[in-house]
Design a protein around this motif. Structure first.
Motif, PDB file in Angstrom:
ATOM      1  N   ASP A   1      36.625  27.841  33.364  1.00 55.60           N
ATOM      2  CA  ASP A   1      36.577  29.251  33.733  1.00 55.60           C
ATOM      3  C   ASP A   1      36.399  29.372  35.239  1.00 55.60           C
ATOM      4  OD1 ASP A   1      33.996  28.408  34.028  1.00 55.60           O
ATOM      5  OD2 ASP A   1      33.187  29.576  32.365  1.00 55.60           O
ATOM      6  N   PHE A   2      36.256  30.612  35.696  1.00 56.83           N
ATOM      7  CA  PHE A   2      36.188  30.852  37.135  1.00 56.83           C
ATOM      8  C   PHE A   2      34.943  30.224  37.751  1.00 56.83           C
ATOM      9  CE2 PHE A   2      34.554  33.589  40.563  1.00 56.83           C
ATOM     10  CZ  PHE A   2      35.561  33.425  41.493  1.00 56.83           C
ATOM     11  N   GLN A   3      33.799  30.341  37.084  1.00 58.90           N
ATOM     12  CA  GLN A   3      32.559  29.829  37.678  1.00 58.90           C
ATOM     13  C   GLN A   3      32.586  28.314  37.807  1.00 58.90           C
ATOM     14  OE1 GLN A   3      32.715  32.164  35.327  1.00 58.90           O
ATOM     15  NE2 GLN A   3      31.948  33.901  36.525  1.00 58.90           N
ATOM     16  N   SER A   4      33.134  27.611  36.817  1.00 59.00           N
ATOM     17  CA  SER A   4      33.116  26.146  36.850  1.00 59.00           C
ATOM     18  C   SER A   4      34.224  25.550  37.707  1.00 59.00           C
ATOM     19  CB  SER A   4      33.236  25.597  35.429  1.00 59.00           C
ATOM     20  OG  SER A   4      34.452  26.015  34.836  1.00 59.00           O
ATOM     21  N   VAL A   5      35.312  26.289  37.898  1.00 57.16           N
ATOM     22  CA  VAL A   5      36.453  25.739  38.636  1.00 57.16           C
ATOM     23  C   VAL A   5      36.435  26.173  40.090  1.00 57.16           C
ATOM     24  CG1 VAL A   5      38.963  25.675  38.785  1.00 57.16           C
ATOM     25  CG2 VAL A   5      37.855  25.637  36.555  1.00 57.16           C
ATOM     26  N   CYS A   6      36.270  27.456  40.346  1.00 54.74           N
ATOM     27  CA  CYS A   6      36.423  27.993  41.704  1.00 54.74           C
ATOM     28  C   CYS A   6      35.122  28.047  42.482  1.00 54.74           C
ATOM     29  CB  CYS A   6      37.013  29.398  41.638  1.00 54.74           C
ATOM     30  SG  CYS A   6      38.636  29.456  40.873  1.00 54.74           S
ATOM     31  N   GLN A   7      34.000  27.770  41.862  1.00 52.60           N
ATOM     32  CA  GLN A   7      32.731  27.775  42.573  1.00 52.60           C
ATOM     33  C   GLN A   7      32.005  26.465  42.318  1.00 52.60           C
ATOM     34  OE1 GLN A   7      30.545  31.264  41.439  1.00 52.60           O
ATOM     35  NE2 GLN A   7      31.990  32.666  42.389  1.00 52.60           N
ATOM     36  N   PRO A   8      32.417  25.409  43.004  1.00 60.01           N
ATOM     37  CA  PRO A   8      31.774  24.104  42.784  1.00 60.01           C
ATOM     38  C   PRO A   8      30.344  24.108  43.297  1.00 60.01           C
ATOM     39  CG  PRO A   8      33.306  24.001  44.636  1.00 60.01           C
ATOM     40  CD  PRO A   8      33.492  25.348  44.009  1.00 60.01           C
ATOM     41  N   GLU A   9      29.626  23.018  42.948  1.00 62.34           N
ATOM     42  CA  GLU A   9      28.225  22.932  43.346  1.00 62.34           C
ATOM     43  C   GLU A   9      28.074  22.886  44.859  1.00 62.34           C
ATOM     44  OE1 GLU A   9      26.612  19.599  41.402  1.00 62.34           O
ATOM     45  OE2 GLU A   9      26.870  20.392  39.366  1.00 62.34           O
ATOM     46  N   ASP A  10      28.985  22.284  45.558  1.00 61.15           N
ATOM     47  CA  ASP A  10      28.928  22.193  47.022  1.00 61.15           C
ATOM     48  C   ASP A  10      29.650  23.402  47.606  1.00 61.15           C
ATOM     49  OD1 ASP A  10      28.725  21.551  49.621  1.00 61.15           O
ATOM     50  OD2 ASP A  10      29.898  19.692  49.532  1.00 61.15           O
TER      51      ASP A  10
ATOM     52  N   LEU B   1      50.226  34.668  38.459  1.00 58.87           N
ATOM     53  CA  LEU B   1      48.800  34.767  38.780  1.00 58.87           C
ATOM     54  C   LEU B   1      48.307  33.500  39.470  1.00 58.87           C
ATOM     55  CD1 LEU B   1      47.459  36.398  35.486  1.00 58.87           C
ATOM     56  CD2 LEU B   1      47.864  37.512  37.686  1.00 58.87           C
ATOM     57  N   TYR B   2      48.801  32.355  39.030  1.00 60.72           N
ATOM     58  CA  TYR B   2      48.427  31.078  39.654  1.00 60.72           C
ATOM     59  C   TYR B   2      48.880  31.040  41.113  1.00 60.72           C
ATOM     60  CZ  TYR B   2      48.210  25.964  40.215  1.00 60.72           C
ATOM     61  OH  TYR B   2      47.951  24.695  40.659  1.00 60.72           O
ATOM     62  N   GLU B   3      50.102  31.457  41.368  1.00 63.58           N
ATOM     63  CA  GLU B   3      50.630  31.458  42.742  1.00 63.58           C
ATOM     64  C   GLU B   3      49.904  32.470  43.611  1.00 63.58           C
ATOM     65  OE1 GLU B   3      54.737  32.194  42.191  1.00 63.58           O
ATOM     66  OE2 GLU B   3      55.184  30.212  41.355  1.00 63.58           O
ATOM     67  N   SER B   4      49.603  33.657  43.077  1.00 67.46           N
ATOM     68  CA  SER B   4      48.889  34.664  43.864  1.00 67.46           C
ATOM     69  C   SER B   4      47.479  34.194  44.200  1.00 67.46           C
ATOM     70  CB  SER B   4      48.834  35.984  43.092  1.00 67.46           C
ATOM     71  OG  SER B   4      50.122  36.493  42.870  1.00 67.46           O
ATOM     72  N   THR B   5      46.821  33.524  43.248  1.00 66.16           N
ATOM     73  CA  THR B   5      45.484  32.994  43.524  1.00 66.16           C
ATOM     74  C   THR B   5      45.529  31.959  44.638  1.00 66.16           C
ATOM     75  OG1 THR B   5      44.892  33.347  41.208  1.00 66.16           O
ATOM     76  CG2 THR B   5      43.489  31.885  42.486  1.00 66.16           C
ATOM     77  N   SER B   6      46.488  31.067  44.572  1.00 58.95           N
ATOM     78  CA  SER B   6      46.612  30.041  45.619  1.00 58.95           C
ATOM     79  C   SER B   6      46.953  30.667  46.965  1.00 58.95           C
ATOM     80  CB  SER B   6      47.688  29.026  45.212  1.00 58.95           C
ATOM     81  OG  SER B   6      47.394  28.438  43.961  1.00 58.95           O
TER      82      SER B   6
ATOM     83  N   ILE C   1      45.382  32.120  52.692  1.00 61.87           N
ATOM     84  CA  ILE C   1      45.322  33.041  53.842  1.00 61.87           C
ATOM     85  C   ILE C   1      43.907  33.509  54.133  1.00 61.87           C
ATOM     86  CG2 ILE C   1      47.670  33.834  53.435  1.00 61.87           C
ATOM     87  CD1 ILE C   1      46.584  36.338  52.161  1.00 61.87           C
ATOM     88  N   GLY C   2      42.925  33.023  53.362  1.00 64.62           N
ATOM     89  CA  GLY C   2      41.539  33.373  53.611  1.00 64.62           C
ATOM     90  C   GLY C   2      41.105  34.709  53.041  1.00 64.62           C
ATOM     91  N   TYR C   3      41.869  35.283  52.143  1.00 65.94           N
ATOM     92  CA  TYR C   3      41.526  36.557  51.518  1.00 65.94           C
ATOM     93  C   TYR C   3      40.669  36.255  50.298  1.00 65.94           C
ATOM     94  CZ  TYR C   3      42.205  41.173  49.417  1.00 65.94           C
ATOM     95  OH  TYR C   3      42.008  42.414  48.857  1.00 65.94           O
ATOM     96  N   LEU C   4      39.358  36.065  50.511  1.00 67.62           N
ATOM     97  CA  LEU C   4      38.467  35.580  49.469  1.00 67.62           C
ATOM     98  C   LEU C   4      38.272  36.599  48.358  1.00 67.62           C
ATOM     99  CD1 LEU C   4      35.737  33.742  51.581  1.00 67.62           C
ATOM    100  CD2 LEU C   4      37.785  32.817  50.492  1.00 67.62           C
ATOM    101  N   GLU C   5      38.215  37.893  48.720  1.00 64.20           N
ATOM    102  CA  GLU C   5      38.028  38.904  47.682  1.00 64.20           C
ATOM    103  C   GLU C   5      39.214  38.916  46.717  1.00 64.20           C
ATOM    104  OE1 GLU C   5      36.972  43.672  47.270  1.00 64.20           O
ATOM    105  OE2 GLU C   5      37.359  42.769  49.231  1.00 64.20           O
ATOM    106  N   GLY C   6      40.434  38.872  47.266  1.00 62.98           N
ATOM    107  CA  GLY C   6      41.621  38.809  46.419  1.00 62.98           C
ATOM    108  C   GLY C   6      41.702  37.495  45.658  1.00 62.98           C
ATOM    109  N   TYR C   7      41.225  36.416  46.276  1.00 57.99           N
ATOM    110  CA  TYR C   7      41.226  35.112  45.602  1.00 57.99           C
ATOM    111  C   TYR C   7      40.328  35.132  44.368  1.00 57.99           C
ATOM    112  CZ  TYR C   7      39.591  30.298  44.858  1.00 57.99           C
ATOM    113  OH  TYR C   7      39.215  29.107  44.299  1.00 57.99           O
ATOM    114  N   ASN C   8      39.119  35.701  44.528  1.00 59.08           N
ATOM    115  CA  ASN C   8      38.197  35.749  43.388  1.00 59.08           C
ATOM    116  C   ASN C   8      38.737  36.629  42.271  1.00 59.08           C
ATOM    117  OD1 ASN C   8      36.412  34.104  44.786  1.00 59.08           O
ATOM    118  ND2 ASN C   8      35.273  35.827  45.651  1.00 59.08           N
ATOM    119  N   ASP C   9      39.281  37.797  42.627  1.00 62.59           N
ATOM    120  CA  ASP C   9      39.757  38.708  41.592  1.00 62.59           C
ATOM    121  C   ASP C   9      40.968  38.135  40.864  1.00 62.59           C
ATOM    122  OD1 ASP C   9      39.406  41.629  40.601  1.00 62.59           O
ATOM    123  OD2 ASP C   9      41.559  41.420  40.934  1.00 62.59           O
TER     124      ASP C   9
END
Length: 899
Positions: free
Chosen positions: A497-506, A374-379, A384-392
């Motif tokens: 979690d996802f909100q604190s790690v993958c969605q920074p303030e900037d 899952l870690y490798e698939s997220t990265s 590759i810019g697939y944001l929907e797959g990155y978030n899921d």
């Protein structure tokens, strides 16, 4: 949930429910309550004591002739003990404490009150009909004629005619048949024909003939595109279908016998092949979600798969509903359906690729292999810019990570391990472990046969801090620190979690997912790591006496206090010079060390013990002939068990070897300084100048060698290295770093002090030179007549090959406290000429051999030190070689000025 977390949650709920205070006040009250809980330790109720009290109460009932009450009590206790409940002793203890003289006040009649009241019998139809049968004698069930000519005043109470009564279906079968005839519609042949045509699978030859779905002997079956779409949706929903076949390998294949009019067979085959591939990958996920697993992490992963499958199935159901009632002017095609299904299942189908790779993982590797995939698939999706797959994928990764972090949190906050957990990378040594090796041996990291850590790869960098934090908490618990868990819980834990790690303030910051995760994980670990490390450091320094132990070792072994070390050494040397057979008696030397070093505040005298190895009579006769005899004195200093985890036993052995080497150098130096050459010490002969030069030259060079060696050990090695070690030890973050600093320090001392194994030849050569100093001093003393020869021994003769000589025994009654500062006149009066004293020629020959031996050993030492220094060794070795070389020279032509 751990016990501490549960207590924290209950305390918070209780405070808010009672006080209704603000969040800040409630938080302060909760911290105070948790500290009170941590400092208050109440033991559990002793179940054996409760059982004994109940048995005594029963016996008291029987003594008072109240057997009925005793039997009732015993019966209820037997029934209660058959019900498993860990709080039973506490409940019974509470009842006993609340009781008031039960032997006098208890009555058997009071038990009747506790019997449950029998409920009233429920009302049944048989009881109702028995009181009021349904015989319609009063006409209650007759129909009323509500006609238009009736009024409130004029009510027709005549019974209805038989034609107006309602038919009773239970007694009139002909009326039932007429009702059925009116309900069932007559068959319509056209509608039936339409249904039969729609059931294409009922046609001859429509059943599958083989796994591949190909049978050339059966003609093609033409169906509509709508029928094929319906079968495709059935297959995607994992429902039975006819045009797709699943073989023994769980592969889904299309049946090539089915086709659509006006469509080529190759096109339909390719389309159905794409749908079959999608269905096969969805089938892999469905099978995985139905597996029976016991590992919590795998169960969390299965739950996430089932949730996503449910979303996909709802989407497929919506598509089916749209096809059943299509909007006007909507053309339904297989190609449009394929595009829609592919776009909807793109994220989900990535999971099937992960599950395919997981087939190669063993049962123990499966949990963290899931996290790694899952870690490798997220990265990969982010790169590759697939944001929907990155978030899921990131959300799914953090769902599984939270389950994996539960044993890590339990370990880092309480130092506890779940014995049934086979996923965590920390294991406990169940064998009995000594307190002195608690830090190193009680816990270990779990590795496989190849030595690879049993943990996800992305955690390998943080494993050391996690492992150290848990060990620190457990170590503090063993030291009696009870508030560690409260301190760790009071520290604010960063979110992971996802909100604190993958969605920074900037939002414009586009950082790689591995970097974002590493930063967040490091913050999460440091929040627990720093607190436990600081607490353990304070505990070791304040209560365990780490710095005092280092001071004690430095004073006892490394001669930090030169005055006290000289007192001990001079006493030992004096016992050797007086040729006391038990000069190294352990009890005597232990008292000596305790008396001398016990005056220091950092040294606990009861921890000092001296052990010695006893030699043979031959060894006792040759005690003074070599400095190596000092190695039989082994000084041991016992450290607190907490400090022993940092300063290991191997390090103490190195301390002992350095202490012995210092004493050996001091022994040679002391003998050379005590034996001075007086002006009238030489015989009046023609070789007087030559012998005098030889004696002065050899003594000068031996003194120079011992002084340079002693200064090198004390100033260059011990002082500088110890000061550097103390600085690094004070900056160490945790116990592991402190252990590493001290081990490096000890290895550095061993190398620089020339006592390591690879420098053994150089060390042995130095000891030979020190022995040569003793031989030279004794030869000088024998020549001056200070020693009376023992008739059983030979005169002193030096053998340059073995660097040894025979020594005369000194009269035990002779006083050895000579005044070294007396002038030559006083020395002449003390001298006594002896006929056994060596002549000038024999003395000159011995001096020549000694000088040659010194030159040879000196050259070997200096050359060896330069060689190992230039071959990647310590730079101070070459400096030592240069200082030793200042006194070098060859024995030969001597001038009156000496060497």
């Amino acid at each position: 949930m751990s016990h501490t977390v549960k207590i924290s949650s209950l305390a918070d709920d209780l405070i808010r429910a009672i006080s209704g205070a603000s969040s800040k006040d409630a938080e302060s009250a909760k911290l105070y309550a948790l500290q009170t809980f941590g400092n208050t330790r109440s033991a559990r109720t002793n179940p054996f004591e409760v059982e004994a009290r109940l048995a005594g109460l029963e016996e008291k009932f029987r003594v008072l002739n109240n057997d009925e009450l005793a039997d009732a009590l015993q019966g209820r206790l037997d029934h209660l003990f058959r019900i498993p409940n860990k709080w039973t002793p506490e409940i019974l203890s509470l009842l006993l404490e609340l009781s008031d003289r039960p032997a006098q006040k208890s009555k058997i009649e009071d038990l009747d009150v506790l019997k449950p009241v029998n409920p009233a019998p429920s009302l049944t139809w048989s009881d109702i009909l028995a009181e009021d049968p349904l015989d319609n004698q009063d006409g209650l069930w007759d129909n009323v004629n509500f006609t238009g000519n009736s009024s409130d005043e004029d009510v027709d109470l005549d019974p209805p005619t038989p034609a107006q009564s309602t038919p009773e279906t239970a007694t009139e079968p002909e009326n039932v048949m007429s009702f059925v005839d009116r309900t069932i519609l007559p068959p319509n042949d056209s509608d039936l024909e339409t249904i039969i045509k729609a059931q294409f699978w009922q046609k001859p030859g429509s059943s599958p003939k083989s796994d591949s779905g190909n049978d050339s002997s059966v003609s093609a079956i033409l169906i509509t595109e709508g029928q094929m779409i319906r079968e495709v949706m059935f297959m995607l929903l994992d429902l039975p279908t006819l045009i797709f076949i699943q073989n023994q390998d769980s592969k889904i294949l299309p049946d090539s016998r089915y086709n659509i009019r006006h469509t080529s067979e190759a096109s339909i085959k390719n389309l159905l092949g794409c749908f079959a591939m999608l269905g096969e990958r969805l089938s892999i996920i469905r099978q995985w979600a139905l597996r029976v697993e016991t590992v919590p992490l795998v169960q969390t992963f299965q739950s996430a798969l089932a949730t996503r499958l449910g979303m996909i199935d709802r989407i497929f159901s919506t598509i089916q509903a749209r096809f059943l009632d299509p909007p006007k002017r909507m053309k339904t095609t297989l190609i449009s359906l394929l595009d829609e299904v592919c776009s909807l299942t793109q994220i989900t189908l990535q999971l099937s690729e992960i599950l395919t790779r997981l087939k190669l993982a063993t049962k123990e590797e499966l949990p963290f292999k899931i996290l790694e995939s899952l870690y490798e698939s997220t990265s990969c999706n982010q790169s590759i810019g697939y944001l929907e797959g990155y978030n899921d994928m990131a959300k799914l990764f953090f769902e599984c990570l939270h389950t994996y972090l539960k044993p890590i949190r339990l370990w880092m906050e309480g130092g506890e391990l779940n014995e049934l957990d086979r996923v965590f990378f920390v294991i406990k040594n169940f064998e009995e472990t000594a307190l002195e090796s608690l830090w190193q041996k009680h816990f270990a990291l779990k590795v496989d046969i190849a030595g690879v850590l049993h943990a996800p790869k992305f955690l390998h960098v943080a494993v050391k801090k996690i492992f150290t934090t848990g060990k620190s908490v457990y170590f503090l618990t063993c030291l009696g620190q009870d508030t560690i868990e409260t301190t760790l819980l009071s520290a604010q834990e960063p979110r992971l979690d996802f909100q604190s790690v993958c969605q920074p303030e900037d939002p414009d910051l586009l950082s790689p997912f591995p970097e974002l995760f590493d930063l967040a994980l490091d913050r999460w670990i440091v929040s627990k790591y720093h607190s436990s490390s600081v607490l353990l450091r304070n505990q070791l320094e304040s209560k365990s006496g780490l710095w005092k132990s280092l001071d004690a070792l430095e004073n006892v072994y490394l001669s930090r206090n030169g005055f006290l070390s000289a007192m001990v050494a001079s006493t030992i040397f004096d016992r050797i010079d007086r040729e006391i057979i038990s000069w190294n008696d352990g009890f005597v030397l232990t008292e000596l060390f305790r008396e001398v070093f016990g005056s220091l505040r950092c040294v606990h005298s009861e921890c000092l013990v001296v052990r010695s190895t006893t030699g043979s009579s031959q060894d006792s006769q040759s005690t003074r002939r070599s400095v190596k005899v000092l190695s039989s004195v082994q000084v041991s200093y016992s450290l607190p068990w907490a400090v022993s985890n940092i300063i290991k036993k191997d390090s103490i052995k190195t301390y002992q070897r350095i202490s012995i080497f210092l004493m050996q150098v001091q022994r040679a130096k002391q003998i050379l300084e005590r034996r001075r050459i007086p002006k009238s010490a030489l015989p009046e002969s023609g070789g007087e100048d030559r012998i005098k030069c030889s004696m002065y030259s050899l003594r000068h060079r031996l003194l120079w060698f011992t002084n340079v060696t002693a200064a090198y050990l004390m100033d260059v090695v011990l002082s500088a290295s110890t000061a550097d070690m103390r600085i690094k030890m004070a900056k160490a973050e945790d116990v592991d770093e402190m252990i590493a600093v001290h081990e490096t320090y000890v290895l550095h001392l061993e190398e620089q002090s020339l006592i390591s194994k690879r420098l053994a030849p150089i060390h042995q050569a130095i000891l030979s030179i020190l022995n040569l100093a003793i031989v030279f001093s004794d030869a000088n003393a024998s020549h001056l007549g200070e020693t009376k020869l023992n008739p059983t021994t030979q005169p002193i003769a030096f053998n340059g090959r073995h660097h040894d000589s025979q020594y005369r025994r000194r009269d035990k009654n002779e006083d050895l406290s000579d005044d070294d500062d007396s002038d030559s006149g006083d020395d002449d009066e003390k001298l006594e000429t002896n006929h056994d004293s060596p002549t000038a020629s024999s003395l000159e020959e011995q001096l020549k051999k000694m000088h040659e031996t010194f030159i040879s050993l000196h050259a070997f030492v200096t050359a060896g030190l330069r060689g190992v220094s230039r071959a990647g060794g310590e730079s101070c070795w070459e400096i030592l070689a240069d200082k030793l070389a200042w006194s070098s020279g060859k024995f030969g032509n001597h001038r009156s000025t000496g060497g």
